[in-house]
Motif scaffolding. Structure first.
Motif: not given
Length: 711
Positions: A522-542
């Motif tokens: 999912m991090i790779n998916s958000y990165g490909d879409q350049e959804r940086w805030d969602d990616m950071k949120r996912l890292l926090g959830k992880m």
């Protein structure tokens, strides 16, 4: 403090203090026969006759104290104890209100009471002369079954309340050991807080953690035990290594660390621990260390078990070291041990992986000649061999042979057949495999469906993948993490990010917790879409779920940041990874170098390359090709060819991508006349030109022709 050496068996708590003692004549039996006979008629016990009769049975099954004593003396002593000490009145008293539940809290144990009920006082006084080993034996009897653990704890609390036994250390150790065996790890730790931790209680806790596969807690306890000045014993290490192997969490580096601790503490290895360590190295994919330790053990007179040798054969076969696996298999046979199916399968795996097909066939024939029956694993390996060789009909014949040999083909065998089709790109045969399964009445299991979903996903047949998933659910088969990860990944790879996100949410709703692999996808998916805030949120959830980012997580972050030109964030990820003790991989540096190359930032690419080598990583072909591309994009063709020279001097064979990238670099700086020479060198080196290489040559020739016409 005197540390007693535990026996070789895992039940070391049971007989640790049960030493031979001189017999004494006690004043009188603590509980008379009349008391025992009338106890069940008292008002306090009439309401719990079933409980009390059960309690009486615990003591009646008691078989003596010291197992090391001679049988005749032990029987005589045990019968005397039974005659003199009747614990059934105590058990009836403690369970007078019904079955005793195990209820623990963090409060300290009860102190001695200032006043007592006369009946309880009389009961306590009647047991005043009972020696400690007898209480230990009673407790062992109660701890032998999970339902009586509450009563066992009640006995210990009652003894402390009346100061009737002074070796509570062993009593608590026996209880902790029993709780661990009953998968009550939380209760075991809660109980350990009621006493100062000693070697005995440490051993009991470590054993409880290992048996419940909580390896991290077990390792922390061993470390804490060392800090408290106590030396761990070889039984603890055996239990931890067994747990690592059993849970497939064995790692060669961790095993080496444990082995260094054993050597530092100068623990003498016993047969069990040696076999556990050897098996651990084999299962961790490090057969070299397994063989080294096997030689050391044999030199000191310690013998390896058959299962240990089979694990080494399997590890050697998996590593492609078939000749060494053959030698060890032959050594096993010459030692007088008749190899069984598992041993043959271990060697067969090596033939399937590296050897000619005829070796695999001859191995199965030899099994049959020696009266060793092939099992499902044998046939699945043979099917793998035929599928890898493209002999589909032979693979189907194996299925028929299984039926003839009364070995029913199962879903696993068909999953191997399907995986072979998938890996060779013949995904259409999936429907044929399903038809064959149905014809012989084999029901697909979760693993088979996972292979089917993966097959459809790899070839962008996502509708078929979802249909398979729905069918799986309709048959009552619950998806596991592999199922969800496969579905999410295949949708991400084919650009269906919204569906992938919906699958991620559905996974959590069905109670299947995401793992590090899920988050990485999912991090790779958000990165490909350049959804940086969602990616950071996912890292926090992880992190909030206690899942630590691993090497793949950091590599993914470096890759997505690099591809988007966010190089500062990529470098930060690299530094953060090092700060938490993780070693960057070649793949991570390849991603960073390639990201710089795509933007023509050759100096930054060179710096990343230097950091990679300074970290002790050997430059890969992929990294060097990326470096050539970086110089080419930056119009620095001389440096690009210097990288080619570096490759030749350091034993890295250039491939078609290397030469194609060099040709592209020459075209970029209008040196068309040099392109044919690079193309010729590529052919001379044994590289087969692909479509892109031929296109580069045609482009150079076309430009050369135009230049000649212009002049």
């Amino acid at each position: 403090m005197l540390l007693l050496q535990p026996p070789l068996v895992s039940h070391r708590f049971h007989s640790l203090y049960f030493i031979s003692r001189p017999r004494h004549c006690f004043f009188q039996p603590p509980i008379s026969a009349a008391f025992s006979a009338t106890a069940s008629c008292s008002p306090s016990s009439s309401s719990s006759s079933s409980s009390s009769s059960s309690s009486s049975s615990y003591f009646s099954s008691w078989n003596g104290l010291d197992e090391s004593e001679e049988n005749n003396e032990d029987d005589e002593f045990s019968s005397e104890v039974r005659r003199r000490y009747d614990f059934s009145p105590l058990l009836k008293f403690l369970s007078r209100f019904g079955p005793v539940e195990l209820v623990l809290d963090s409060e300290d144990s009860e102190s001695s009471p200032e006043s007592l009920d006369p009946v309880e006082f009389e009961l306590a006084e009647s047991y005043r002369a009972v020696p400690a080993p007898y209480w230990h034996s009673l407790l062992k009897s109660l701890c032998s079954s999970s339902p009586s653990l509450g009563l066992a704890y009640a006995v210990v609390s009652w003894l402390q309340k009346h100061n009737l036994c002074f070796s509570y250390e062993l009593l608590y150790s026996i209880l902790i050991h029993a709780l661990g065996r009953s998968e009550k790890l939380y209760e075991a730790f809660l109980l350990s807080q009621k006493q100062t931790l000693t070697p005995l209680t440490y051993n009991a806790l470590i054993g409880a953690c290992a048996r419940n596969n909580d390896i991290e807690k077990a390792l922390n306890l061993i470390s804490r035990m060392r800090q408290d000045g106590y030396q761990s014993d070889f039984v603890n290490y055996s239990l931890v290594i067994q747990a690592l192997t059993r849970s497939n969490k064995i790692d060669s580096a961790l095993l080496q660390r444990l082995y260094r601790e054993i050597e530092r503490d100068k623990l003498e290895l016993d047969v069990q621990l040696v076999n556990d360590i050897i098996t651990g190295f084999a299962k961790s994919g490090d057969p070299s260390r397994a063989l080294q330790l096997l030689g050391m053990a044999q030199a000191t007179g310690l013998s390896a078990r058959t299962a240990t040798l089979v694990s080494i054969i399997s590890a050697l076969a998996s590593s492609g070291r078939t000749l060494e696996a053959e030698a060890l298999f032959e050594e096993l046979r010459q030692s007088g041990i008749k190899p069984r199916t598992k041993a043959y399968n271990a060697l067969l795996k090596g033939y399937v992986r590296t050897g000619p097909l005829k070796d695999a066939e001859s191995m199965v024939s030899e099994m049959e000649k020696r009266g060793v029956s092939p099992d499902e694993h044998t046939y699945s390996l043979l099917i793998d061999a035929y599928v890898n060789a493209g002999r589909w009909e032979s693979a189907r014949i194996v299925l028929k042979e299984m039926e003839a040999g009364d070995v029913q083909p199962n879903s696993f065998v068909f999953s191997r057949l399907l995986a072979g089709y998938r890996d060779r790109g013949e995904w259409q045969k999936t429907f044929q495999v399903l038809k064959e399964m149905k014809s012989i009445g084999v029901k697909p299991d979760r693993q088979f469906y996972n292979v089917v979903i993966d097959t459809f996903g790899k070839f962008n047949c996502l509708d078929h993948a979802m249909t398979t998933f729905d069918r799986m659910l309709s048959e009552g088969i619950e998806p596991d993490r592999v199922t969800w990860n496969t579905l999410i990944d295949c949708h991400c790879k084919h650009g269906r990010h919204i569906v992938a996100e919906e699958m991620f949410e559905a996974m959590e709703k069905r109670g299947c917790l995401p793992c590090a692999t899920t988050y990485n996808i999912m991090i790779n998916s958000y990165g490909d879409q350049e959804r940086w805030d969602d990616m950071k949120r996912l890292l926090g959830k992880m992190n909030s779920q206690g899942i630590l980012p691993n090497v793949v997580t950091h590599t993914t972050l470096v890759d997505v940041y690099g591809k988007s030109g966010r190089f500062n964030e990529a470098i930060d990820c690299l530094e953060e990874m090092k700060s938490v003790g993780l070693k960057p991989s070649s793949t991570m540096y390849n991603a960073l170098i390639n990201a710089y190359a795509q933007r023509g930032l050759s100096e930054q690419a060179v710096n990343a390359f230097r950091v990679m080598t300074s970290d002790g990583l050997k430059p890969s072909l992929l990294a060097l090709n990326s470096l050539i591309n970086a110089f080419g994009e930056d119009r620095r063709d001389a440096e690009a060819f210097a990288v080619l020279q570096y490759m030749k001097e350091n034993g890295v064979n250039p491939d078609v991508v290397t030469y194609t990238t060099l040709m592209k670099a020459l075209i970029r700086v209008d040196k068309f006349q040099k392109v044919p020479g690079v193309y010729e060198e590529m052919i001379m080196s044994g590289c087969k030109p692909d479509r892109k290489a031929r296109s580069m040559l045609r482009s150079a020739l076309r430009y050369m022709k135009q230049t000649l016409r212009a002049s």
